[in-house]
Motif scaffolding. Structure first.
Motif, mmCIF file in Angstrom:
data_model
loop_
_atom_site.group_PDB
_atom_site.id
_atom_site.type_symbol
_atom_site.label_atom_id
_atom_site.label_comp_id
_atom_site.label_asym_id
_atom_site.label_seq_id
_atom_site.Cartn_x
_atom_site.Cartn_y
_atom_site.Cartn_z
ATOM 1 N N ILE A 1 0.835 -1.209 0.000
ATOM 2 C CA ILE A 1 0.000 0.000 0.000
ATOM 3 C C ILE A 1 0.864 1.250 0.000
ATOM 4 N N LEU A 2 1.916 1.261 0.811
ATOM 5 C CA LEU A 2 2.809 2.421 0.843
ATOM 6 C C LEU A 2 3.461 2.629 -0.526
ATOM 7 N N GLY A 3 3.849 1.535 -1.180
ATOM 8 C CA GLY A 3 4.423 1.652 -2.517
ATOM 9 C C GLY A 3 3.449 2.284 -3.495
ATOM 10 N N GLN A 4 2.171 1.907 -3.415
ATOM 11 C CA GLN A 4 1.160 2.477 -4.296
ATOM 12 C C GLN A 4 0.943 3.966 -4.008
ATOM 13 N N LEU A 5 0.920 4.333 -2.732
ATOM 14 C CA LEU A 5 0.726 5.738 -2.362
ATOM 15 C C LEU A 5 1.916 6.587 -2.807
ATOM 16 N N ILE A 6 3.109 6.040 -2.630
ATOM 17 C CA ILE A 6 4.313 6.767 -3.069
ATOM 18 C C ILE A 6 4.255 7.004 -4.574
ATOM 19 N N GLU A 7 3.916 5.974 -5.311
ATOM 20 C CA GLU A 7 3.842 6.093 -6.770
ATOM 21 C C GLU A 7 2.805 7.135 -7.193
ATOM 22 N N GLN A 8 1.692 7.189 -6.468
ATOM 23 C CA GLN A 8 0.620 8.132 -6.825
ATOM 24 C C GLN A 8 0.982 9.579 -6.528
ATOM 25 N N PHE A 9 1.702 9.809 -5.421
ATOM 26 C CA PHE A 9 1.877 11.187 -4.952
ATOM 27 C C PHE A 9 3.316 11.704 -5.004
ATOM 28 N N LYS A 10 4.269 10.903 -5.478
ATOM 29 C CA LYS A 10 5.670 11.327 -5.385
ATOM 30 C C LYS A 10 6.002 12.547 -6.235
ATOM 31 N N ASN A 11 5.254 12.806 -7.295
ATOM 32 C CA ASN A 11 5.521 13.965 -8.135
ATOM 33 C C ASN A 11 4.786 15.208 -7.665
ATOM 34 N N GLN A 12 3.913 15.045 -6.664
ATOM 35 C CA GLN A 12 3.148 16.194 -6.163
ATOM 36 C C GLN A 12 3.655 16.711 -4.826
ATOM 37 N N PHE A 13 4.239 15.803 -4.021
ATOM 38 C CA PHE A 13 4.599 16.158 -2.649
ATOM 39 C C PHE A 13 5.973 15.632 -2.268
ATOM 40 N N GLU A 14 6.523 16.272 -1.260
ATOM 41 C CA GLU A 14 7.671 15.720 -0.549
ATOM 42 C C GLU A 14 7.109 14.794 0.524
ATOM 43 N N ILE A 15 7.317 13.502 0.368
ATOM 44 C CA ILE A 15 6.626 12.496 1.191
ATOM 45 C C ILE A 15 7.511 12.034 2.343
ATOM 46 N N SER A 16 6.888 11.810 3.486
ATOM 47 C CA SER A 16 7.553 11.162 4.623
ATOM 48 C C SER A 16 6.574 10.165 5.229
ATOM 49 N N ILE A 17 7.129 9.104 5.818
ATOM 50 C CA ILE A 17 6.327 8.021 6.400
ATOM 51 C C ILE A 17 6.671 7.894 7.877
ATOM 52 N N GLY A 18 5.646 7.745 8.713
ATOM 53 C CA GLY A 18 5.867 7.564 10.149
ATOM 54 C C GLY A 18 5.172 6.317 10.677
ATOM 55 N N PHE A 19 5.826 5.665 11.639
ATOM 56 C CA PHE A 19 5.213 4.507 12.285
ATOM 57 C C PHE A 19 5.818 4.315 13.666
ATOM 58 N N HIS A 20 5.151 3.504 14.472
ATOM 59 C CA HIS A 20 5.656 3.140 15.786
ATOM 60 C C HIS A 20 6.442 1.847 15.701
ATOM 61 N N GLN A 21 7.509 1.773 16.474
ATOM 62 C CA GLN A 21 8.392 0.610 16.457
ATOM 63 C C GLN A 21 7.834 -0.533 17.297
ATOM 64 N N GLU A 22 8.107 -1.753 16.843
ATOM 65 C CA GLU A 22 7.840 -2.962 17.604
ATOM 66 C C GLU A 22 9.147 -3.725 17.777
ATOM 67 N N VAL A 23 9.104 -4.889 18.441
ATOM 68 C CA VAL A 23 10.357 -5.556 18.776
ATOM 69 C C VAL A 23 10.467 -6.996 18.285
ATOM 70 N N THR A 24 9.366 -7.643 17.936
ATOM 71 C CA THR A 24 9.434 -9.046 17.529
ATOM 72 C C THR A 24 9.544 -9.163 16.003
ATOM 73 N N GLN A 25 10.079 -10.297 15.544
ATOM 74 C CA GLN A 25 10.587 -10.384 14.185
ATOM 75 C C GLN A 25 9.555 -10.096 13.101
ATOM 76 N N GLU A 26 8.370 -10.666 13.211
ATOM 77 C CA GLU A 26 7.388 -10.445 12.150
ATOM 78 C C GLU A 26 7.067 -8.961 12.004
ATOM 79 N N GLU A 27 7.027 -8.251 13.122
ATOM 80 C CA GLU A 27 6.734 -6.815 13.101
ATOM 81 C C GLU A 27 7.940 -6.011 12.622
ATOM 82 N N THR A 28 9.139 -6.390 13.070
ATOM 83 C CA THR A 28 10.335 -5.652 12.639
ATOM 84 C C THR A 28 10.678 -5.941 11.180
ATOM 85 N N ASP A 29 10.275 -7.101 10.670
ATOM 86 C CA ASP A 29 10.459 -7.372 9.243
ATOM 87 C C ASP A 29 9.658 -6.383 8.396
ATOM 88 N N VAL A 30 8.464 -6.041 8.860
ATOM 89 C CA VAL A 30 7.653 -5.036 8.166
ATOM 90 C C VAL A 30 8.372 -3.690 8.192
#
Length: 513
Positions: free
Chosen positions: A90-119
Motif C-alpha cells: 500500500i505504501l508503494g502504491q501511495l508513493i507512486e501516486q503522490f511522489k511527483n506532487q509532494f515531498e513524502i515522509s512516512i511515520g510509524f511506531h516501532q515494535e520488537v518481535t521479528q514479524e513486526e520488525t520485518d515489516v
C-alpha cells in the motif's frame, strides 16, 4: 513542494498520547492515515498447530477498534484509509501516486518481535529506494527504553524484580502524555475511498457476546477511555484491585485494560497518570500500586523480547541447552477443548474457547498443566492463546508462556502449580467451575475440584457419570489427591475443635434455644 505525511497505524490505534500524530500534523501540509489488515497477521496460520493467527474474538475487537479510530479521525476532519493488504504494498502504491506532487515522509511506531520488525525493514527499504524520509516512534510501553538505566538491550535484567528495583532506586520517571493538535491537516486530493471490512469478509459469521462472558466491552479508544474513567473514577475499583485481581468471575474484578493495551487503543501512560491523579485527589497513596505493577510486567516482557529476539519463540526458550518436549497432539486437543477431567483446567479452557477471554490466574494454571504436568511443548499453548485471546500481545503471551514453562525468566523454574490447591484457593465454592462445567453443577463443594475422588453414591446423586457426561482425568498427580486429603483433614480438625469449644462452653449447662 508541499509536504505529505503518511501515518502507518499498526499497534497504536488511538489519538490520545500519540507522538506519531503530533509529528504528522505539525510537520506536513497533508496527512494520510492508513491501516492494513495484514494477512500475515490476520488470516495466516501460526507457526505451530496450524491455527488461524487472529480468530473471531480478537478480530471482532480489532474491527470495532478500527471503526472507532476512523470515527475519531472523522471528528478531526480527516479519516482512516483501510486496506486488506500488506503495508509495504500500500505504501508503494501511495508513493507512486503522490511522489511527483509532494515531498513524502512516512511515520510509524516501532515494535520488537521479528514479524513486526520485518515489516519495518521493508518500509525502510521502500523509503530508501524512493528517497523518502522515515520517522519512527516508541509509545507502546510505560517506560521509554531510552530512559532505562541500561546502556543497551543486552544489559537488561532477566529478572522482573531487578528491573522494578532499579527503576525505583534511580528514580526513572514515566514520560508525560503528549497532546495532539486540535486541528488535523487535510487529505490530499485524489485519494481513493476505502471501506471497513466486516467479519464475513474474513469468513466468520456474526460473533455474539456469550451470556457468561466476563469481558463485555467493545473495542476502540472511545470504549477504552470510557472504561478507564468508569473503573477509576466512577466505581473506585482501583481501591479493591489488590483483593480482587485473582478473581475468576465477575466483569469488574480485574481491570481488563489489557485488551486495549494490546492493540494500542489505550496508552499505558494514560492509565498511569489517571491512577496517580486519583491517588492525589483521594489522598490514597499507592492505592494503584498493583495495577502499575502489572503495567511494568508488560514492559518487562517487551524489553525481554527486545533483548533476546527470536529466542522468545524457541522450544528451549531462553535456555542455552536443548529442552525435550512431548508433541502428543491427542493430549493437546483434550487440553485445548477443556476435556481433561480436571475441572479447574477444563473450566478455564472452556471459557477461552467460548469467549476469547481467560483470567490471568487461569492462564498461569492451564499453562503449567500443559507444560509441567503433561510435558507438552509450550509453543502449542502459546499459539492457541495467540489465536483465540482478545487481548493477545505477542511479548506478554510468549514471555508468560516461557516463564511458566520454566525456560524463561522465572527464578523458580521447577515450580508446578497444583491444580487442586489453586482451584480450592481461587474457586473455593466452585462457582467458576459450575459456570463452565455445568455437568458438575450438583456436585458438592468438597468434590468439585476432584470428582474422581467422590464416592459413587455422591456422583450418582449429582448426576455425574465419569467417562460419560464428564471425562475421567487424563492424569492424576499424587500431590492433587494429597491436597484433597490435607484439606479434608484440616476441615475435620476445625470442626472438631469448634465442637469441643461449644461442648466445653455448655458442659454444665443446658443449651438454650
Amino acid at each position: 513542494m508541499k509536504r505529505l505525511g503518511i501515518v502507518c497505524f499498526r499497534y497504536d490505534l488511538r489519538l490520545h498520547d500519540n507522538e506519531l500524530l503530533v509529528w504528522a500534523h505539525t510537520n506536513n501540509d497533508y496527512v494520510i492515515h492508513m491501516y492494513c489488515f495484514d494477512p500475515r497477521q490476520i488470516t495466516a496460520k501460526t507457526y505451530k498447530c496450524d491455527l488461524v493467527k487472529c480468530d473471531k474474538y480478537r478480530l471482532k475487537f480489532l474491527l470495532e477498534t478500527i471503526e472507532d479510530l476512523n470515527t475519531s479521525l472523522n471528528n478531526k476532519g480527516s479519516d482512516l484509509r483501510i486496506y486488506r493488504d500488506i503495508p509495504e504494498n500500500i505504501l508503494g502504491q501511495l508513493i507512486e501516486q503522490f511522489k511527483n506532487q509532494f515531498e513524502i515522509s512516512i511515520g510509524f511506531h516501532q515494535e520488537v518481535t521479528q514479524e513486526e520488525t520485518d515489516v519495518e525493514k521493508a518500509i525502510r527499504q521502500l523509503a530508501k529506494d524512493n528517497n523518502i524520509r522515515i520517522k519512527e516512534f516508541w509509545t507502546s510501553t510505560l517506560y521509554h527504553p531510552d530512559d532505562l538505566p541500561y546502556n543497551n538491550p543486552k544489559a537488561f535484567p532477566d529478572v522482573y524484580t531487578q528491573l522494578r528495583v532499579a527503576l525505583e532506586k534511580q528514580g526513572v520517571q514515566v514520560r508525560r502524555l503528549v497532546n495532539i493538535p486540535n486541528v488535523f491537516k487535510p487529505l490530499p486530493d485524489g485519494l481513493a475511498k476505502t471501506n471497513l471490512p466486516n467479519l464475513s469478509d474474513f469468513g466468520y459469521s456474526n460473533v455474539t457476546l456469550h451470556t457468561k462472558s466476563v469481558f463485555v466491552l467493545q473495542g476502540g479508544e472511545s470504549s477504552g477511555l470510557a472504561h478507564l474513567q468508569s473503573y477509576i473514577w466512577e466505581k473506585n475499583l482501583v481501591q479493591s484491585y489488590k483483593q480482587t485481581r485473582n478473581s475468576l468471575i465477575g466483569p469488574e474484578n480485574t481491570t481488563k485494560f489489557s485488551a486495549w493495551l494490546s492493540n494500542g487503543s489505550l496508552s499505558p501512560r494514560k492509565i498511569f497518570f489517571e491512577i496517580k491523579k486519583y491517588e492525589n485527589e483521594q489522598g490514597l497513596r499507592d492505592v494503584g500500586y498493583w495495577i502499575i505493577f502489572e503495567l511494568l510486567w508488560r514492559d518487562f516482557f517487551k524489553f525481554i523480547a527486545m533483548k533476546y529476539g527470536t529466542r522468545l519463540f524457541y522450544g528451549r526458550g531462553l535456555r542455552q541447552e536443548p529442552y525435550v518436549w512431548k508433541h502428543n497432539m491427542e493430549q493437546y486437543e483434550v487440553w485445548r477443548t477443556g476435556n481433561t477431567g480436571i475441572p479447574f483446567v477444563d473450566a478455564n479452557m472452556r471459557e477461552i474457547m467460548a469467549t476469547g477471554w481467560m483470567s490471568n490466574r487461569g492462564r498461569q494454571n492451564v499453562a503449567s498443566f500443559l507444560t509441567k504436568d503433561l510435558g507438552i511443548d509450550w509453543r502449542y499453548g502459546a499459539v492457541w492463546f495467540e489465536s483465540i485471546l482478545i487481548d493477545h500481545d505477542v511479548c506478554s503471551n510468549y514471555g508468560n508462556w516461557i516463564y511458566v514453562a520454566g525456560i524463561g525468566n522465572d527464578p523458580r523454574e521447577n515450580r508446578h502449580f497444583n491444580m487442586v490447591k489453586q482451584g480450592f484457593d481461587y474457586d473455593p465454592k466452585g462457582e467458576f467451575i459450575r459456570t463452565w462445567c455445568p455437568e458438575l453443577t450438583r456436585l458438592p463443594n468438597e468434590y468439585i475440584q476432584t470428582p474422581w475422588l467422590a464416592p459413587s453414591h455422591i456422583l450418582k446423586e449429582a448426576g455425574v457419570e465419569l467417562g460419560n457426561n464428564y471425562p475421567r482425568p487424563m492424569i492424576i498427580v499424587p500431590q492433587w489427591n494429597q491436597q484433597f486429603n490435607n484439606r479434608r483433614t484440616s476441615i475435620q480438625n476445625q470442626q472438631h475443635t469448634q465442637q469441643r469449644g461449644i461442648n466445653f462452653y455448655f458442659r454444665n449447662h443446658q443449651q438454650r434455644h
